[in-house]
Design a protein around this motif. Structure first.
Motif, PDB file in Angstrom:
ATOM      1  N   ASP A   5      37.154  34.202  42.841  1.00 52.54           N
ATOM      2  CA  ASP A   5      38.481  34.209  42.219  1.00 52.54           C
ATOM      3  C   ASP A   5      38.761  35.518  41.490  1.00 52.54           C
ATOM      4  OD1 ASP A   5      40.920  32.561  41.257  1.00 52.54           O
ATOM      5  OD2 ASP A   5      40.044  33.317  39.386  1.00 52.54           O
ATOM      6  N   LEU A   6      37.779  36.002  40.725  1.00 56.59           N
ATOM      7  CA  LEU A   6      38.008  37.227  39.957  1.00 56.59           C
ATOM      8  C   LEU A   6      38.085  38.443  40.885  1.00 56.59           C
ATOM      9  CD1 LEU A   6      38.465  38.185  37.083  1.00 56.59           C
ATOM     10  CD2 LEU A   6      36.011  38.636  36.891  1.00 56.59           C
ATOM     11  N   ALA A   7      37.320  38.422  41.978  1.00 57.11           N
ATOM     12  CA  ALA A   7      37.421  39.505  42.956  1.00 57.11           C
ATOM     13  C   ALA A   7      38.828  39.557  43.549  1.00 57.11           C
ATOM     14  CB  ALA A   7      36.387  39.315  44.057  1.00 57.11           C
ATOM     15  N   LEU A   8      39.400  38.389  43.824  1.00 56.81           N
ATOM     16  CA  LEU A   8      40.769  38.343  44.339  1.00 56.81           C
ATOM     17  C   LEU A   8      41.746  38.921  43.325  1.00 56.81           C
ATOM     18  CD1 LEU A   8      42.859  37.497  46.422  1.00 56.81           C
ATOM     19  CD2 LEU A   8      42.819  35.186  45.418  1.00 56.81           C
ATOM     20  N   GLU A   9      41.548  38.557  42.052  1.00 59.59           N
ATOM     21  CA  GLU A   9      42.401  39.097  40.988  1.00 59.59           C
ATOM     22  C   GLU A   9      42.285  40.623  40.937  1.00 59.59           C
ATOM     23  OE1 GLU A   9      44.397  37.540  38.826  1.00 59.59           O
ATOM     24  OE2 GLU A   9      43.880  35.420  39.006  1.00 59.59           O
ATOM     25  N   GLY A  10      41.076  41.137  41.091  1.00 60.64           N
ATOM     26  CA  GLY A  10      40.865  42.579  41.052  1.00 60.64           C
ATOM     27  C   GLY A  10      41.504  43.293  42.225  1.00 60.64           C
ATOM     28  N   ILE A  11      41.424  42.696  43.425  1.00 57.22           N
ATOM     29  CA  ILE A  11      42.028  43.295  44.612  1.00 57.22           C
ATOM     30  C   ILE A  11      43.546  43.334  44.470  1.00 57.22           C
ATOM     31  CG2 ILE A  11      42.417  42.946  47.076  1.00 57.22           C
ATOM     32  CD1 ILE A  11      39.549  41.795  47.199  1.00 57.22           C
ATOM     33  N   LEU A  12      44.116  42.243  43.979  1.00 61.17           N
ATOM     34  CA  LEU A  12      45.570  42.212  43.788  1.00 61.17           C
ATOM     35  C   LEU A  12      46.014  43.243  42.750  1.00 61.17           C
ATOM     36  CD1 LEU A  12      46.152  38.327  43.743  1.00 61.17           C
ATOM     37  CD2 LEU A  12      46.704  39.943  45.578  1.00 61.17           C
ATOM     38  N   LYS A  13      45.223  43.389  41.688  1.00 59.23           N
ATOM     39  CA  LYS A  13      45.546  44.375  40.660  1.00 59.23           C
ATOM     40  C   LYS A  13      45.426  45.787  41.220  1.00 59.23           C
ATOM     41  CE  LYS A  13      44.248  45.851  35.986  1.00 59.23           C
ATOM     42  NZ  LYS A  13      43.384  45.574  34.819  1.00 59.23           N
TER      43      LYS A  13
END
Length: 355
Positions: A344-352
């Motif tokens: 989940d946090l990796a997805l947040e980082g990619i989107l950011k």
């Protein structure tokens, strides 16, 4: 004095370290200045037992762990540090800001505070400390909770020494004399992806360097010491916290251009209730390659500390956010969420990163 002469095929130096003494230390020598060695710790315990107000210089792990212990004994504790953030070596604001909200009422923290002078009474007992040329803090005892330095005096003139005062070794823990090895707090180790030796006096590095030295002496196959992620955990003021790799504020000093992403999770699993659950995670990653360079966590569940070991492994393997996003973690609705915290946090980082 009787002396013995011992011969050896190999010699392993493991003299450890001592607490660094500042120019102020001798002024308050009748009171405790540190508790690195066993005799110092015994003396410190005796002194602290009769003290009610303790001043600690240093807001790192050493200082805060001591402050927590003293606060539980109903001592008044004042912590002084010259940095603008506590635990600056390991944690960024996303973690420390949560931690400091729960400081007990009997713990007082002074950041951005330079010690100007330490005043002792006629019996050489600590009386007060002057910080920032204007504020005076009194107390019954003074403790230096600052970084140790290697005990190299015995061999400093015999083998090569690094600029930071550690003994120079190769990747097999051999010194400039190949029959002499050095381990533990005597040596610097290579930190993460920086390829720069750093002094990181942690117990984990001490036993790993010891294992490497012993293996290379006893076995024919030589094992080099790997890079380290400076992985630490602690328990402070009701929180469990961990850190591995570089933090965001120090990244520019190592030549990294980074981004970060942080998130707090309040649900441990899909269907089971875990009231009050809290886990804050932070990823620090390279802005261009998205390689994970560091990670931090803070939680109120001890079992979640183990996550920092997985994160250390991901940093070691130069894992990217794309890889973490699709990494195969288990899902069971009783024990986990549909997406693992890391996914989940990796997805947040990619989107950011793509904004």
């Amino acid at each position: 004095m009787i002396t013995d002469v011992l011969t050896y095929d190999y010699l392993v130096l493991a003299m450890g370290s001592s607490q660094y003494q500042t120019s102020f230390s001798q002024e308050a020598e009748a009171k405790i200045t540190n508790y690195k060695s066993l005799p110092q710790a015994k003396s410190a315990a005796e002194t602290l037992e009769i003290c009610q107000k303790v001043v600690i210089i240093g807001a790192g792990l050493i200082g805060l762990e001591l402050a927590e212990s003293l606060s539980r004994l109903d001592k008044q504790v004042i912590i002084i540090d010259r940095m603008n953030r506590s635990l600056f070596r390991y944690f960024d604001d996303e973690v420390t800001s949560i931690l400091l909200k729960d400081l007990p009422k009997n713990v007082e923290l002074h950041l951005n505070s330079n010690v100007q002078k330490i005043v002792v009474d006629q019996n050489k007992h600590f009386k007060e400390v002057l910080i920032n040329r204007e504020k005076t803090i009194t107390g019954d005892a003074l403790i230096y909770a600052i970084n140790p330095r290697p005990n190299i005096e015995l061999v400093a003139d015999l083998i090569d020494v690094n600029h930071d005062g550690t003994l120079k070794t190769n990747e097999y823990m051999q010194t400039s004399d190949p029959s002499i090895y050095a381990v533990g707090d005597l040596v610097s180790v290579f930190f993460s992806q920086t390829n720069v030796p750093s002094y990181i006096p942690l117990v984990t590095n001490a036993y790993r360097t010891g294992i490497i030295a012993a293996t290379n002496i006893l076995l024919d196959v030589k094992i080099p010491f790997p890079t380290v992620q400076r992985t630490v955990v602690s328990q402070l003021f009701g929180h469990y916290l961990g850190s591995t790799g570089i933090n965001e504020s120090e990244a520019p000093y190592f030549g990294f251009d980074v981004q970060s992403v942080a998130k707090t999770y309040n649900k441990a699993s899909f269907i089971q209730e875990d009231l009050g659950f809290e886990l804050t995670l932070k990823f620090i990653f390279d802005r261009t390659t998205k390689v994970l360079l560091g990670a931090q966590l803070l939680t109120n569940r001890e079992a979640k500390l183990e996550l920092i070991n997985t994160l250390s492994a991901l940093v070691t393997k130069h894992t990217t956010l794309d890889q973490i996003l699709t990494m195969d973690f288990y899902f069971n609705p009783k024990f986990s969420n549909p997406l693992h915290f890391f996914n989940d946090l990796a997805l947040e980082g990619i989107l950011k990163q793509n904004k």
